[in-house]
Design a protein around this motif. Sequence first.
Motif, PDB file in Angstrom:
ATOM      1  N   MET A  50       8.031 -11.320   9.889  1.00 44.85           N
ATOM      2  CA  MET A  50       7.165 -10.211  10.262  1.00 44.85           C
ATOM      3  C   MET A  50       7.998  -8.934  10.317  1.00 44.85           C
ATOM      4  SD  MET A  50       3.895 -10.926  10.721  1.00 44.85           S
ATOM      5  CE  MET A  50       3.183  -9.790  11.924  1.00 44.85           C
ATOM      6  N   ILE A  51       7.402  -7.830   9.876  1.00 48.16           N
ATOM      7  CA  ILE A  51       8.030  -6.519   9.976  1.00 48.16           C
ATOM      8  C   ILE A  51       7.570  -5.884  11.273  1.00 48.16           C
ATOM      9  CG2 ILE A  51       8.226  -4.230   8.929  1.00 48.16           C
ATOM     10  CD1 ILE A  51       7.554  -5.638   6.224  1.00 48.16           C
ATOM     11  N   ARG A  52       8.516  -5.487  12.098  1.00 43.07           N
ATOM     12  CA  ARG A  52       8.197  -4.958  13.417  1.00 43.07           C
ATOM     13  C   ARG A  52       8.635  -3.501  13.547  1.00 43.07           C
ATOM     14  NH1 ARG A  52       4.552  -8.622  15.349  1.00 43.07           N
ATOM     15  NH2 ARG A  52       5.450 -10.718  15.622  1.00 43.07           N
ATOM     16  N   ASN A  53       7.832  -2.725  14.274  1.00 47.36           N
ATOM     17  CA  ASN A  53       8.179  -1.349  14.676  1.00 47.36           C
ATOM     18  C   ASN A  53       8.584  -0.473  13.486  1.00 47.36           C
ATOM     19  OD1 ASN A  53       7.890  -2.155  17.445  1.00 47.36           O
ATOM     20  ND2 ASN A  53       9.929  -3.076  17.309  1.00 47.36           N
ATOM     21  N   GLN A  69      12.585   3.039   9.067  1.00 45.08           N
ATOM     22  CA  GLN A  69      13.418   2.274   9.982  1.00 45.08           C
ATOM     23  C   GLN A  69      12.546   1.188  10.604  1.00 45.08           C
ATOM     24  OE1 GLN A  69      14.849   4.266  13.548  1.00 45.08           O
ATOM     25  NE2 GLN A  69      16.732   3.057  13.533  1.00 45.08           N
ATOM     26  N   PHE A  70      13.011  -0.065  10.591  1.00 44.30           N
ATOM     27  CA  PHE A  70      12.196  -1.165  11.079  1.00 44.30           C
ATOM     28  C   PHE A  70      13.089  -2.356  11.415  1.00 44.30           C
ATOM     29  CE2 PHE A  70      12.643  -1.317   6.531  1.00 44.30           C
ATOM     30  CZ  PHE A  70      12.848  -2.652   6.204  1.00 44.30           C
ATOM     31  N   SER A  71      12.486  -3.332  12.070  1.00 44.94           N
ATOM     32  CA  SER A  71      13.192  -4.575  12.365  1.00 44.94           C
ATOM     33  C   SER A  71      12.466  -5.741  11.707  1.00 44.94           C
ATOM     34  CB  SER A  71      13.300  -4.800  13.873  1.00 44.94           C
ATOM     35  OG  SER A  71      12.019  -4.909  14.453  1.00 44.94           O
ATOM     36  N   ILE A  72      13.179  -6.826  11.523  1.00 48.26           N
ATOM     37  CA  ILE A  72      12.631  -8.008  10.868  1.00 48.26           C
ATOM     38  C   ILE A  72      12.705  -9.190  11.828  1.00 48.26           C
ATOM     39  CG2 ILE A  72      12.871  -9.626   8.948  1.00 48.26           C
ATOM     40  CD1 ILE A  72      14.211  -7.352   7.369  1.00 48.26           C
ATOM     41  N   GLU A  73      11.566  -9.824  12.036  1.00 45.74           N
ATOM     42  CA  GLU A  73      11.519 -11.034  12.850  1.00 45.74           C
ATOM     43  C   GLU A  73      11.406 -12.248  11.933  1.00 45.74           C
ATOM     44  OE1 GLU A  73       8.613 -13.393  16.009  1.00 45.74           O
ATOM     45  OE2 GLU A  73       8.096 -11.365  15.331  1.00 45.74           O
ATOM     46  N   LYS A  74      12.334 -13.179  12.068  1.00 47.55           N
ATOM     47  CA  LYS A  74      12.255 -14.426  11.314  1.00 47.55           C
ATOM     48  C   LYS A  74      11.411 -15.394  12.122  1.00 47.55           C
ATOM     49  CE  LYS A  74      15.055 -17.688   8.675  1.00 47.55           C
ATOM     50  NZ  LYS A  74      16.418 -18.073   8.236  1.00 47.55           N
ATOM     51  N   VAL A  75      10.212 -15.688  11.629  1.00 47.87           N
ATOM     52  CA  VAL A  75       9.253 -16.497  12.379  1.00 47.87           C
ATOM     53  C   VAL A  75       9.512 -17.986  12.181  1.00 47.87           C
ATOM     54  CG1 VAL A  75       6.807 -17.043  12.698  1.00 47.87           C
ATOM     55  CG2 VAL A  75       7.523 -14.667  12.259  1.00 47.87           C
ATOM     56  N   ILE A  76       9.663 -18.405  10.951  1.00 52.50           N
ATOM     57  CA  ILE A  76       9.873 -19.826  10.641  1.00 52.50           C
ATOM     58  C   ILE A  76      11.371 -20.088  10.553  1.00 52.50           C
ATOM     59  CG2 ILE A  76       9.476 -21.658   8.949  1.00 52.50           C
ATOM     60  CD1 ILE A  76       6.861 -20.218   8.216  1.00 52.50           C
ATOM     61  N   ARG A 124       4.802   2.227   2.757  1.00 50.44           N
ATOM     62  CA  ARG A 124       4.994   1.055   3.618  1.00 50.44           C
ATOM     63  C   ARG A 124       6.184   0.260   3.105  1.00 50.44           C
ATOM     64  NH1 ARG A 124       0.327  -3.531   2.805  1.00 50.44           N
ATOM     65  NH2 ARG A 124       0.162  -3.573   0.557  1.00 50.44           N
ATOM     66  N   VAL A 125       6.688  -0.618   3.952  1.00 46.20           N
ATOM     67  CA  VAL A 125       7.821  -1.454   3.570  1.00 46.20           C
ATOM     68  C   VAL A 125       7.341  -2.888   3.390  1.00 46.20           C
ATOM     69  CG1 VAL A 125       9.563  -0.001   4.641  1.00 46.20           C
ATOM     70  CG2 VAL A 125       8.476  -1.801   5.990  1.00 46.20           C
ATOM     71  N   GLY A 126       8.086  -3.635   2.585  1.00 46.29           N
ATOM     72  CA  GLY A 126       7.714  -5.015   2.314  1.00 46.29           C
ATOM     73  C   GLY A 126       8.936  -5.908   2.228  1.00 46.29           C
ATOM     74  N   ILE A 127       8.704  -7.195   2.422  1.00 49.82           N
ATOM     75  CA  ILE A 127       9.765  -8.195   2.314  1.00 49.82           C
ATOM     76  C   ILE A 127       9.389  -9.181   1.220  1.00 49.82           C
ATOM     77  CG2 ILE A 127      11.002 -10.068   3.473  1.00 49.82           C
ATOM     78  CD1 ILE A 127      10.450  -8.701   6.125  1.00 49.82           C
ATOM     79  N   PRO A 138       1.967  -2.058   7.800  1.00 46.70           N
ATOM     80  CA  PRO A 138       0.746  -1.316   7.500  1.00 46.70           C
ATOM     81  C   PRO A 138       1.047  -0.055   6.668  1.00 46.70           C
ATOM     82  CG  PRO A 138       0.807  -1.930   9.813  1.00 46.70           C
ATOM     83  CD  PRO A 138       2.162  -2.232   9.259  1.00 46.70           C
ATOM     84  N   VAL A 139       0.095   0.330   5.839  1.00 47.81           N
ATOM     85  CA  VAL A 139       0.216   1.561   5.063  1.00 47.81           C
ATOM     86  C   VAL A 139       0.143   2.764   6.010  1.00 47.81           C
ATOM     87  CG1 VAL A 139      -0.826   2.998   3.278  1.00 47.81           C
ATOM     88  CG2 VAL A 139      -0.764   0.506   3.002  1.00 47.81           C
ATOM     89  N   GLN A 140       1.017   3.729   5.799  1.00 48.65           N
ATOM     90  CA  GLN A 140       0.997   4.949   6.607  1.00 48.65           C
ATOM     91  C   GLN A 140       0.838   6.165   5.682  1.00 48.65           C
ATOM     92  OE1 GLN A 140       3.993   5.344   9.693  1.00 48.65           O
ATOM     93  NE2 GLN A 140       4.384   3.138   9.660  1.00 48.65           N
ATOM     94  N   LYS A 141       0.001   7.111   6.101  1.00 42.68           N
ATOM     95  CA  LYS A 141      -0.129   8.377   5.396  1.00 42.68           C
ATOM     96  C   LYS A 141       0.842   9.371   6.009  1.00 42.68           C
ATOM     97  CE  LYS A 141      -3.454  11.956   4.041  1.00 42.68           C
ATOM     98  NZ  LYS A 141      -4.862  12.429   4.119  1.00 42.68           N
TER      99      LYS A 141
END
Length: 233
Positions: A127-130, A143-150, A212-215, A227-230
Amino acid sequence: MKIKFHYTVILSLMLFSAACKLDNYAPPSVTLKGQLMYKGTPVNVEYNQVPFQLYQSGFKGNTPISGTFDQDGTYSVLTFNGNYKFTIPGGQGPFQWKELPSGGRDSIAINLTGDQTVNIEVTPYYMIRNAQLVASGGNITAQFSIEKVITDATAKNIQTVSLFVNKTQFTSTADQAAEVDLAGTLITDPTNVNLSVAIPKFTPTQNYVYARVGIRIAGVEDMIFSPVQKLTY
């Protein structure tokens, strides 16, 4: 290869409507809608790329209603009252879907007796956080953080993280005017990932972009996104 289902729901409804007129039945008028979720947080995907299937229970060999999730993870189907089973085909989505002991795909039972909202709970690999996206000085920075869920034996590595920028709200690998990528092996601190790309020039000019950012996950076809940001500049 990804199979696109963009027009499948529309075609299904056209066939439904035509059949109903011939048989003097009312056309479909019940709306089933919802969103991909993980513990209360929407799961964002690429538009028109992650499919779902809706089967009506009690009909052997019946053809499912097929559609795809929007980029914010929402879906909507116009159909009839009845008992249905909702599932996501194998190998689709940046998440895990529950499997049956027999090895088949699990499904969600839905009893429609009128319009209904049913969110679809999934378990994403990450999940991409913050995510904080800013337009300044001719650049878009993220700028963001990455949560490894599995984290068990089925866990997968990050192939790349990416920042996408486009002139419209449809923003992804297939719809972008600017992109910057960072290999997963170069991420030193998953709690503080930073990306930056120059704001592209558009004709006609405009003072805003969508980003937006993606993994991209190793061995998984679909990406997960923020989420997409304008952004106005």
